[in-house]
Design a protein around this motif. Sequence first.
Motif, PDB file in Angstrom:
ATOM      1  N   VAL A   1      -9.302  -0.432  -2.147  1.00  0.00           N
ATOM      2  CA  VAL A   1      -9.325  -0.105  -0.725  1.00  0.00           C
ATOM      3  C   VAL A   1     -10.672   0.447  -0.286  1.00  0.00           C
ATOM      4  O   VAL A   1     -11.153   0.148   0.800  1.00  0.00           O
ATOM      5  CB  VAL A   1      -8.211   0.917  -0.394  1.00  0.00           C
ATOM      6  CG1 VAL A   1      -8.274   1.353   1.066  1.00  0.00           C
ATOM      7  CG2 VAL A   1      -6.847   0.311  -0.699  1.00  0.00           C
TER       8      VAL A   1
ATOM      9  N   LEU B   1      -5.835  -5.084   6.858  1.00  0.00           N
ATOM     10  CA  LEU B   1      -4.527  -4.446   6.825  1.00  0.00           C
ATOM     11  C   LEU B   1      -3.562  -5.338   7.593  1.00  0.00           C
ATOM     12  O   LEU B   1      -3.883  -5.828   8.674  1.00  0.00           O
ATOM     13  CB  LEU B   1      -4.584  -3.051   7.449  1.00  0.00           C
ATOM     14  CG  LEU B   1      -5.520  -2.054   6.756  1.00  0.00           C
ATOM     15  CD1 LEU B   1      -5.476  -0.707   7.459  1.00  0.00           C
ATOM     16  CD2 LEU B   1      -5.162  -1.900   5.286  1.00  0.00           C
TER      17      LEU B   1
ATOM     18  N   HIS C   1      -4.504   3.597  -0.970  1.00  0.00           N
ATOM     19  CA  HIS C   1      -4.508   2.892  -2.250  1.00  0.00           C
ATOM     20  C   HIS C   1      -3.415   1.832  -2.286  1.00  0.00           C
ATOM     21  O   HIS C   1      -2.515   1.805  -1.437  1.00  0.00           O
ATOM     22  CB  HIS C   1      -4.304   3.869  -3.411  1.00  0.00           C
ATOM     23  CG  HIS C   1      -3.019   4.638  -3.336  1.00  0.00           C
ATOM     24  ND1 HIS C   1      -2.888   5.775  -2.575  1.00  0.00           N
ATOM     25  CD2 HIS C   1      -1.806   4.433  -3.914  1.00  0.00           C
ATOM     26  CE1 HIS C   1      -1.656   6.248  -2.685  1.00  0.00           C
ATOM     27  NE2 HIS C   1      -0.980   5.446  -3.499  1.00  0.00           N
ATOM     28  N   ILE C   2      -3.535   0.947  -3.251  1.00  0.00           N
ATOM     29  CA  ILE C   2      -2.506  -0.046  -3.553  1.00  0.00           C
ATOM     30  C   ILE C   2      -1.498   0.612  -4.496  1.00  0.00           C
ATOM     31  O   ILE C   2      -1.885   1.230  -5.492  1.00  0.00           O
ATOM     32  CB  ILE C   2      -3.130  -1.286  -4.222  1.00  0.00           C
ATOM     33  CG1 ILE C   2      -4.241  -1.862  -3.338  1.00  0.00           C
ATOM     34  CG2 ILE C   2      -2.070  -2.334  -4.485  1.00  0.00           C
ATOM     35  CD1 ILE C   2      -3.808  -2.287  -1.975  1.00  0.00           C
TER      36      ILE C   2
ATOM     37  N   PHE D   1      -2.051  -5.112   2.411  1.00  0.00           N
ATOM     38  CA  PHE D   1      -3.510  -5.179   2.263  1.00  0.00           C
ATOM     39  C   PHE D   1      -3.872  -6.526   1.650  1.00  0.00           C
ATOM     40  O   PHE D   1      -3.225  -6.986   0.712  1.00  0.00           O
ATOM     41  CB  PHE D   1      -3.964  -4.038   1.349  1.00  0.00           C
ATOM     42  CG  PHE D   1      -5.447  -3.991   1.106  1.00  0.00           C
ATOM     43  CD1 PHE D   1      -6.273  -3.258   1.931  1.00  0.00           C
ATOM     44  CD2 PHE D   1      -6.014  -4.669   0.031  1.00  0.00           C
ATOM     45  CE1 PHE D   1      -7.644  -3.197   1.694  1.00  0.00           C
ATOM     46  CE2 PHE D   1      -7.375  -4.622  -0.210  1.00  0.00           C
ATOM     47  CZ  PHE D   1      -8.190  -3.884   0.625  1.00  0.00           C
TER      48      PHE D   1
ATOM     49  N   THR E   1       0.842  -1.198   0.000  1.00  0.00           N
ATOM     50  CA  THR E   1       0.000   0.000   0.000  1.00  0.00           C
ATOM     51  C   THR E   1       0.875   1.246   0.000  1.00  0.00           C
ATOM     52  O   THR E   1       2.099   1.171  -0.030  1.00  0.00           O
ATOM     53  CB  THR E   1      -0.920   0.036   1.237  1.00  0.00           C
ATOM     54  OG1 THR E   1      -0.125   0.321   2.397  1.00  0.00           O
ATOM     55  CG2 THR E   1      -1.640  -1.288   1.424  1.00  0.00           C
ATOM     56  N   ASN E   2       0.230   2.398   0.058  1.00  0.00           N
ATOM     57  CA  ASN E   2       0.964   3.663   0.105  1.00  0.00           C
ATOM     58  C   ASN E   2       1.728   3.857   1.409  1.00  0.00           C
ATOM     59  O   ASN E   2       2.557   4.751   1.517  1.00  0.00           O
ATOM     60  CB  ASN E   2       0.008   4.834  -0.094  1.00  0.00           C
ATOM     61  CG  ASN E   2      -1.075   4.886   0.973  1.00  0.00           C
ATOM     62  OD1 ASN E   2      -1.908   3.991   1.074  1.00  0.00           O
ATOM     63  ND2 ASN E   2      -1.075   5.941   1.770  1.00  0.00           N
TER      64      ASN E   2
ATOM     65  N   VAL F   1      -4.210   4.368   4.974  1.00  0.00           N
ATOM     66  CA  VAL F   1      -4.050   3.573   3.762  1.00  0.00           C
ATOM     67  C   VAL F   1      -5.088   4.057   2.752  1.00  0.00           C
ATOM     68  O   VAL F   1      -6.292   3.950   2.986  1.00  0.00           O
ATOM     69  CB  VAL F   1      -4.231   2.078   4.060  1.00  0.00           C
ATOM     70  CG1 VAL F   1      -4.218   1.281   2.773  1.00  0.00           C
ATOM     71  CG2 VAL F   1      -3.135   1.577   4.996  1.00  0.00           C
TER      72      VAL F   1
END
Length: 319
Positions: free
Chosen positions: A159, A94, A112-113, A45, A38-39, A110
């Motif tokens: 997400v 998560l 985004h991917i 995730f 993730t970011n 979180v």
Amino acid sequence: METQFGFGPSGRDPYELVIGAHWPEGLGPPLEDGIAPTNIDGIGFKWVALSQDGVYRTLRRMRNPVAVDKMDIKVPPGGGMGAGGFPVDYVQQLVLTKDPNALGAGELKVTHIIAPLQVKLYAASLLKSAGVSLGSTFEVPTWGAGCRQSITYESTGIVSIGGGPPPPILNKCDVVANQIIPVDLGHVPLDQFKKLNDTSPPKHFEIALSNCAVNARPTISFRDKATPPNTDKTVLRLSAPGGQKLAKGFGIIMTREDGTRERIAYGDPGVAKKYEMTLDKSSRTAKLPLSAQYIRTGSDAEVDAGYAGGSAEFTFTFP
């Protein structure tokens, strides 16, 4: 998530509705244990489906979807048209992928991917004779109108399914409002303080917080509640209840007992020094061990016995 479907006469062959899902191959890096980056570095995730057999099945990177649930398609007696709905529980989780001490400070979210990844969900009508079992993969049919449906989610959409804000990674602990920690320094005779800066025996205590999030990094700052405070910011000014004689030539010091032996300094909120608490990940508690003791601050002419109380206010900050 619920699949709504309709069907017509199917002849004598029994069908079933098979629900499948996967991270399709060909996009992004391999996913260990179905965990996507993730970011937030250190937070992964994953998707999990709860099947009717009570098994949680993690979605993984594979060519074909895995069957996460299914149901018989019951044709009405005498044939004819039919319709139905079938809910499937998907859970987004998560996952901590590195030491929590290495996570960034502050409240993390979180959103985004980060890799070009997709999650695909399928609903397909298949012959029961195909023998698709829960947990096995299956070929998605490409023939016939209405024999399959699919939904693709990417990046932020993966997400935020269901709407609402992105899930926060909490960085706080439970705090008891108006918490009071009494510390009894005892009755100490004047002859124990023979010279300036002599101290009484230390009394140990600690300030603790419970139910701490994995990302919690609590700090404490202190303020002398006496007015005006002592000119030496590491010494609490003495105070006494109304009618009590106040001791003179003394103050109170607090010292960290975590190996540093640093004397606590006092100041107004936002200005006072902040002291990091020690987080115990197994018990989810954060603690600051301290000791308190009297200290002589006056000359022989200034020292006088009396009531020697003091009060410090402490404030927690979660950076």
